[in-house]
Design a protein around this motif. Structure first.
Motif, PDB file in Angstrom:
ATOM      1  N   PHE A  57       0.830  -1.201   0.000  1.00 46.33           N
ATOM      2  CA  PHE A  57       0.000   0.000   0.000  1.00 46.33           C
ATOM      3  C   PHE A  57       0.868   1.255   0.000  1.00 46.33           C
ATOM      4  CE2 PHE A  57      -3.109   3.002   1.809  1.00 46.33           C
ATOM      5  CZ  PHE A  57      -4.177   2.736   0.977  1.00 46.33           C
ATOM      6  N   THR A  58       1.979   1.216   0.717  1.00 48.36           N
ATOM      7  CA  THR A  58       2.903   2.347   0.767  1.00 48.36           C
ATOM      8  C   THR A  58       3.494   2.633  -0.610  1.00 48.36           C
ATOM      9  OG1 THR A  58       3.433   1.793   3.047  1.00 48.36           O
ATOM     10  CG2 THR A  58       4.981   3.231   1.903  1.00 48.36           C
ATOM     11  N   VAL A  59       3.847   1.584  -1.337  1.00 48.86           N
ATOM     12  CA  VAL A  59       4.424   1.784  -2.667  1.00 48.86           C
ATOM     13  C   VAL A  59       3.368   2.300  -3.636  1.00 48.86           C
ATOM     14  CG1 VAL A  59       5.556   0.639  -4.605  1.00 48.86           C
ATOM     15  CG2 VAL A  59       6.217   0.068  -2.290  1.00 48.86           C
ATOM     16  N   VAL A  60       2.135   1.816  -3.529  1.00 51.72           N
ATOM     17  CA  VAL A  60       1.070   2.315  -4.397  1.00 51.72           C
ATOM     18  C   VAL A  60       0.829   3.801  -4.119  1.00 51.72           C
ATOM     19  CG1 VAL A  60      -1.381   2.104  -4.942  1.00 51.72           C
ATOM     20  CG2 VAL A  60       0.009   0.066  -4.738  1.00 51.72           C
ATOM     21  N   LYS A  61       0.889   4.212  -2.863  1.00 45.45           N
ATOM     22  CA  LYS A  61       0.765   5.635  -2.550  1.00 45.45           C
ATOM     23  C   LYS A  61       1.944   6.421  -3.116  1.00 45.45           C
ATOM     24  CE  LYS A  61       0.071   5.675   1.894  1.00 45.45           C
ATOM     25  NZ  LYS A  61      -0.316   5.982   3.285  1.00 45.45           N
ATOM     26  N   ARG A  62       3.120   5.808  -3.178  1.00 40.00           N
ATOM     27  CA  ARG A  62       4.282   6.469  -3.781  1.00 40.00           C
ATOM     28  C   ARG A  62       4.044   6.691  -5.280  1.00 40.00           C
ATOM     29  NH1 ARG A  62       9.290   3.211  -2.824  1.00 40.00           N
ATOM     30  NH2 ARG A  62       8.786   3.698  -0.655  1.00 40.00           N
ATOM     31  N   ILE A  63       3.369   5.747  -5.940  1.00 37.26           N
ATOM     32  CA  ILE A  63       3.018   5.930  -7.353  1.00 37.26           C
ATOM     33  C   ILE A  63       2.086   7.136  -7.505  1.00 37.26           C
ATOM     34  CG2 ILE A  63       1.832   4.901  -9.334  1.00 37.26           C
ATOM     35  CD1 ILE A  63       2.734   2.158  -8.269  1.00 37.26           C
ATOM     36  N   LEU A  64       1.127   7.285  -6.588  1.00 35.32           N
ATOM     37  CA  LEU A  64       0.222   8.429  -6.632  1.00 35.32           C
ATOM     38  C   LEU A  64       0.981   9.747  -6.432  1.00 35.32           C
ATOM     39  CD1 LEU A  64      -2.788   7.000  -4.613  1.00 35.32           C
ATOM     40  CD2 LEU A  64      -2.646   7.360  -7.085  1.00 35.32           C
ATOM     41  N   LYS A  65       1.958   9.754  -5.534  1.00 34.30           N
ATOM     42  CA  LYS A  65       2.776  10.957  -5.334  1.00 34.30           C
ATOM     43  C   LYS A  65       3.587  11.283  -6.586  1.00 34.30           C
ATOM     44  CE  LYS A  65       3.285  10.472  -0.353  1.00 34.30           C
ATOM     45  NZ  LYS A  65       4.207  10.192   0.750  1.00 34.30           N
ATOM     46  N   TYR A  66       4.093  10.239  -7.252  1.00 33.84           N
ATOM     47  CA  TYR A  66       4.823  10.440  -8.508  1.00 33.84           C
ATOM     48  C   TYR A  66       3.903  11.074  -9.547  1.00 33.84           C
ATOM     49  CZ  TYR A  66       6.752   9.230 -13.055  1.00 33.84           C
ATOM     50  OH  TYR A  66       7.188   9.281 -14.354  1.00 33.84           O
ATOM     51  N   LEU A  67       2.669  10.584  -9.631  1.00 35.87           N
ATOM     52  CA  LEU A  67       1.715  11.129 -10.600  1.00 35.87           C
ATOM     53  C   LEU A  67       1.389  12.591 -10.304  1.00 35.87           C
ATOM     54  CD1 LEU A  67      -0.692   8.096 -10.963  1.00 35.87           C
ATOM     55  CD2 LEU A  67       0.889   8.980 -12.684  1.00 35.87           C
ATOM     56  N   LYS A  68       1.271  12.917  -9.029  1.00 36.15           N
ATOM     57  CA  LYS A  68       0.973  14.296  -8.654  1.00 36.15           C
ATOM     58  C   LYS A  68       2.098  15.232  -9.085  1.00 36.15           C
ATOM     59  CE  LYS A  68      -0.313  17.218  -4.793  1.00 36.15           C
ATOM     60  NZ  LYS A  68      -0.500  17.318  -3.355  1.00 36.15           N
ATOM     61  N   GLY A  69       3.330  14.771  -8.994  1.00 43.62           N
ATOM     62  CA  GLY A  69       4.472  15.597  -9.369  1.00 43.62           C
ATOM     63  C   GLY A  69       4.749  15.647 -10.857  1.00 43.62           C
ATOM     64  N   THR A  70       4.120  14.772 -11.630  1.00 36.32           N
ATOM     65  CA  THR A  70       4.371  14.726 -13.074  1.00 36.32           C
ATOM     66  C   THR A  70       3.062  14.826 -13.850  1.00 36.32           C
ATOM     67  OG1 THR A  70       4.307  12.310 -13.037  1.00 36.32           O
ATOM     68  CG2 THR A  70       6.473  13.355 -12.844  1.00 36.32           C
ATOM     69  N   GLN A  71       2.234  15.783 -13.508  1.00 36.10           N
ATOM     70  CA  GLN A  71       0.933  15.926 -14.155  1.00 36.10           C
ATOM     71  C   GLN A  71       1.024  16.352 -15.613  1.00 36.10           C
ATOM     72  OE1 GLN A  71      -1.580  18.447 -11.821  1.00 36.10           O
ATOM     73  NE2 GLN A  71      -1.434  17.148 -10.018  1.00 36.10           N
ATOM     74  N   ASN A  72       2.123  16.964 -16.001  1.00 34.49           N
ATOM     75  CA  ASN A  72       2.268  17.419 -17.384  1.00 34.49           C
ATOM     76  C   ASN A  72       2.877  16.352 -18.291  1.00 34.49           C
ATOM     77  OD1 ASN A  72       4.730  17.503 -16.146  1.00 34.49           O
ATOM     78  ND2 ASN A  72       5.404  19.388 -17.126  1.00 34.49           N
TER      79      ASN A  72
END
Length: 119
Positions: A57-72
């Motif tokens: 679950f922690t790694v999946v949340k890390r994927i979400l954080k990556y997506l937030k930082g790379t929205q473009n």
């Protein structure tokens, strides 16, 4: 996804809410149509849907954080672009003389751009 991360079942780890984990994985699977950069990581952590642990679950949340930082970042399709889907595939059944394994490859293009490949 970091190459140093350990991927295992984590049998001794703390269990998490399966419904929430599956919901996140399902949303990420929907998103990989325009974000192929997360496809491998989502596929790997989708394997743990039946017995998800806190480490997964922690790694999946890390994927979400990556997506937030790379929205473009992502695949963008223009209105007037061609949407002709072309697919190429090849297979060699039991082609290896040593262990009798088969190989197959496929590549798909949407217009002039590759959108999926597999070997």
């Amino acid at each position: 996804m970091s190459s140093s991360s350990k991927l295992d079942k984590d049998d001794g780890g703390q269990s998490v809410d399966i419904t929430a984990y599956r919901g996140l994985i399902g949303s990420l699977l929907y998103l990989i149509a325009s974000r192929p950069d997360i496809q491998f990581a989502v596929g790997v952590f989708g394997r743990f849907q039946t017995n998800a642990k806190l480490s997964h679950f922690t790694v999946v949340k890390r994927i979400l954080k990556y997506l937030k930082g790379t929205q473009n970042v992502g695949l963008w399709f223009l209105k007037d672009s061609r949407f002709n889907l072309t697919s190429y595939s090849d297979a060699d059944y039991v082609g290896c003389k040593i262990d009798r394994k088969s190989t197959s490859e496929t590549c798909q293009f949407l217009g002039d751009r590759p959108i999926f490949w597999f070997s």
